[in-house]
Design a protein around this motif. Structure first.
Motif, short mmCIF file in Angstrom:
data_model
loop_
_atom_site.label_atom_id
_atom_site.label_comp_id
_atom_site.label_asym_id
_atom_site.label_seq_id
_atom_site.Cartn_x
_atom_site.Cartn_y
_atom_site.Cartn_z
N ARG A 202 -4.12 5.04 5.06
CA ARG A 202 -4.66 3.83 6.17
C ARG A 202 -3.50 3.20 7.01
NH1 ARG A 202 -6.50 -0.55 1.47
NH2 ARG A 202 -4.43 -0.22 0.05
N GLY A 203 -4.04 2.66 7.87
CA GLY A 203 -3.29 2.08 9.31
C GLY A 203 -2.81 0.44 8.98
N LEU A 204 -1.97 0.67 10.12
CA LEU A 204 -2.00 -1.47 9.39
C LEU A 204 -1.38 -1.77 11.16
CD1 LEU A 204 0.75 -2.70 7.76
CD2 LEU A 204 3.04 -0.97 8.75
N ALA A 205 -1.13 -3.04 10.29
CA ALA A 205 -0.97 -4.16 11.88
C ALA A 205 -0.23 -5.00 11.26
CB ALA A 205 -2.63 -4.58 12.01
N TYR A 206 0.97 -6.02 11.41
CA TYR A 206 2.39 -6.95 10.71
C TYR A 206 2.12 -7.76 12.05
CZ TYR A 206 5.64 -8.10 7.71
OH TYR A 206 5.78 -8.51 6.15
N PHE A 207 2.13 -8.74 11.43
CA PHE A 207 2.07 -10.34 11.86
C PHE A 207 3.08 -11.23 11.14
CE2 PHE A 207 -2.14 -8.83 12.47
CZ PHE A 207 -2.17 -8.52 13.85
N SER A 370 -0.23 1.09 13.53
CA SER A 370 -1.04 2.20 13.69
C SER A 370 -2.23 2.33 12.84
CB SER A 370 0.02 2.98 12.36
OG SER A 370 -0.34 2.58 11.07
N ARG A 371 -3.27 3.36 13.85
CA ARG A 371 -4.45 3.43 13.46
C ARG A 371 -4.38 4.03 12.16
NH1 ARG A 371 -9.19 3.20 16.73
NH2 ARG A 371 -8.81 2.04 18.37
N ALA A 372 -5.79 4.00 11.92
CA ALA A 372 -5.99 4.55 10.18
C ALA A 372 -6.54 5.94 10.63
CB ALA A 372 -7.06 4.54 9.58
N ILE A 373 -5.74 7.02 10.00
CA ILE A 373 -6.25 8.41 9.86
C ILE A 373 -7.14 9.19 8.34
CG2 ILE A 373 -5.41 10.81 10.13
CD1 ILE A 373 -4.52 9.56 12.17
N ALA A 374 -8.44 9.67 8.89
CA ALA A 374 -9.03 10.24 8.21
C ALA A 374 -9.54 11.57 8.87
CB ALA A 374 -10.05 9.58 7.97
N LEU A 375 -9.93 12.53 7.75
CA LEU A 375 -10.21 14.28 8.29
C LEU A 375 -11.86 13.77 7.85
CD1 LEU A 375 -7.91 15.84 6.47
CD2 LEU A 375 -7.67 15.64 8.62
N THR A 399 -10.15 14.86 -3.80
CA THR A 399 -10.52 14.66 -2.59
C THR A 399 -10.33 12.92 -2.25
OG1 THR A 399 -11.55 16.17 -1.37
CG2 THR A 399 -10.81 14.85 -0.02
N ILE A 400 -8.83 12.61 -2.47
CA ILE A 400 -8.29 10.99 -1.98
C ILE A 400 -7.93 10.51 -0.92
CG2 ILE A 400 -7.80 10.81 -4.27
CD1 ILE A 400 -5.07 10.92 -4.01
N GLY A 401 -7.99 8.94 -1.30
CA GLY A 401 -7.01 8.70 -0.06
C GLY A 401 -6.32 7.54 0.42
N SER A 402 -5.17 7.20 0.85
CA SER A 402 -3.59 7.02 0.49
C SER A 402 -3.56 5.53 0.95
CB SER A 402 -2.28 7.94 1.12
OG SER A 402 -1.53 6.90 1.07
N GLY A 403 -3.34 4.27 -0.10
CA GLY A 403 -3.07 3.24 0.68
C GLY A 403 -2.19 2.77 1.09
N GLY A 404 -0.91 4.13 1.64
CA GLY A 404 0.21 3.76 2.55
C GLY A 404 -0.25 4.32 3.60
N SER A 405 1.28 4.61 4.18
CA SER A 405 0.45 5.14 5.71
C SER A 405 1.44 6.23 6.37
CB SER A 405 1.14 3.47 7.15
OG SER A 405 -0.08 2.70 6.96
N ILE A 406 1.83 6.70 7.77
CA ILE A 406 2.43 7.93 7.27
C ILE A 406 2.35 7.74 8.82
CG2 ILE A 406 3.94 10.61 7.28
CD1 ILE A 406 2.47 10.61 4.08
N PRO A 407 3.06 7.25 9.59
CA PRO A 407 2.58 6.99 11.36
C PRO A 407 3.32 8.34 11.58
CG PRO A 407 4.19 4.99 10.10
CD PRO A 407 4.16 6.34 8.91
#
Length: 460
Positions: A202-207, A370-375, A399-407
């Motif tokens: 998942r990507g991230l936006a923070y305010f 940061s944008r999300a990344i998906a294969l 095959t899983i997704g991650s809730g976190g972000s690896i920039p």
């Protein structure tokens, strides 16, 4: 291939040697966040450079403005080329008194359930994981004198410090990092016997939102009922961000969010991740995400909005009848698929501004997103890695997704145009970032064997 059997046998035969090398690296207290350990971070980088050079890589250190990067190359003309990423730095060890043994004196330990584990700071995050890949390369070189694919290894020293300077370094070194695919070993397994490939991040936006009403704190007896209260204004903004079904209400928020393929949802359903097993460990029982979505979807493949902090008014001991002049909140969004952080920021600003009274003001601070990344689910390299892991572990990987972000994965995509396979062998109980960090011996041993198989599969 016949050679692979000999390579796997070499990994088994040299397990003690592999552990000796890992222990040597674990003894170096490469804490990147503390300037007092800068020399130790460089010592860890030098150790890795020397070890990679000893097995035939063209290896060097590259300066970044912070801790150095270890960069190593093995060319294989005509074959696919992969870029492997890891980090040699580790988290601080505090609180030290909670460690059963000194954190930089690695040891083998036996858990109550009979598992043998490697105990030390960095055992899992990320030195043990990095060495699974290096040991797989060592076995290939020992048996075949070569690797089945071209390999570039990039090991940084500031991941625990936000990868300071690395995005700029990657952008400036595009030519040295050319590859067909990136590999990252900084993730985990589904459970101790089921491997996993993380196919999305998942990507991230923070305010940060600061609402100001009166020009000073007010007596609530004198001004209550007439003066705008910034805490009330901010609370309405926060409450309006979700509807009764847990969906985020920002206009356009779900633009770019794709449905997960039915076959993947069926696989996730079979994993039987329950509220009791997941939320029960933190004292909760009811999923709070989008109604009608499985729990595993809520934490892996769906976008979210969370309030990470809220402050306003008097928060000290006792009472103080005051209407605050200012209130603030920190709000983050986890993004998926093709959601655009910039478009979300524009929508969020308009959403907040529309809820500010005419005689009040708001300041919105936007942090780097940061944008999300998906294969792609049908990506050939993904399917090759899945087959290799299934051969090693005797069961199909999840095959899983991650809730976190690896920039840095996003930087690989933006700067280098590379998709990334995230294959790791950590477990939920590895106590990463905590006292008594450990890495299962099985994770280290079979992780090494897994990478040997994956390299062969990518060559084929």
């Amino acid at each position: 291939m016949a050679a692979l059997d000999h390579i796997l046998a070499d990994i088994d035969r040299d397990l003690d040697g592999s552990l000796e090398r890992l222990f040597a690296l674990l003894r170096i207290p490469s804490i990147s966040t503390d300037p007092a350990y800068a020399a130790e971070c460089r010592r860890a980088a030098e150790w890795l450079r020397g070890d990679l050079a000893a097995i035939g890589f063209e290896a060097s250190l590259s300066e970044t403005g912070g801790h150095p990067v270890v960069l190593a190359h093995h060319q294989k003309p005509g074959a696919p080329h992969v870029l492997f990423y890891g980090h040699y730095d580790v988290q601080p060890v505090d609180p030290l008194d909670l460690w059963e043994t000194p954190p930089f004196e690695p040891r083998m330990a036996r858990l109550d359930d009979g598992r043998t584990v490697i105990s030390a700071r960095g055992a899992c995050d990320d030195k043990g994981q990095v060495m699974t890949f290096i040991e797989a390369c060592r076995a290939w070189k020992a048996v075949e004198g070569d690797l089945p694919v071209g390999v570039t290894i990039l090991i940084e020293g500031a991941e625990e410090n936000g990868s300071e300077h690395l995005p700029e370094w990657v952008a400036a070194n595009r030519d040295a990092l050319k590859a067909d695919l990136a590999l990252v070993c900084d993730t985990g397994m589904w459970d101790r016997d089921t491997p996993a490939i993380t196919s999305s991040l998942r990507g991230l936006a923070y305010f940060e939102v600061f609402v100001t009403c009166a020009d000073r704190d007010l007596h609530s007896g004198l001004f209550g009922g007439a003066a705008a209260n910034p805490i009330r204004v901010l609370s309405r903004i926060v409450a309006d961000l979700h509807d009764a079904d847990g969906r985020v209400t920002l206009p356009g928020f779900y633009d770019g969010v794709r449905d997960t393929p039915p076959e993947v949802l069926a696989q996730w359903r079979d994993l039987d991740l329950t509220p009791e097993s997941f939320l029960g460990t933190v004292g909760l029982s009811l999923p709070a995400g989008e109604r009608g979505r499985m729990l595993i979807e809520q934490i892996q493949s769906r976008p979210t909005c969370d309030v990470n902090g809220i402050v306003g008014g008097y928060t000290g001991e006792g009472t103080k009848t005051v209407i605050a002049a200012r209130a603030s909140a920190k709000i983050s969004f986890r993004l998926v698929d093709d959601q655009d952080p910039e478009a979300l920021a524009e929508s969020f600003r308009a959403f907040v501004q529309a809820r500010i009274p005419a005689d009040c003001s708001v300041e919105i601070v936007t942090h780097k997103g940061s944008r999300a990344i998906a294969l792609p689910f049908d990506m050939p390299a993904l399917n090759a890695a899945k087959a290799a892991l299934a051969q090693e572990w005797g069961r199909a990987p999840v095959t899983i997704g991650s809730g976190g972000s690896i920039p840095i994965v996003g930087d690989f995509k933006r700067s280098l145009g590379l998709d990334t396979l995230l294959v790791g062998f950590g477990l939920d109980d590895d106590r990463v970032h905590s006292p008594n960090e450990k890495y299962d011996l099985q994770s280290f041993h079979k992780g090494t064997r897994s990478w040997a198989r994956i390299l062969a599969a990518l060559a084929a």
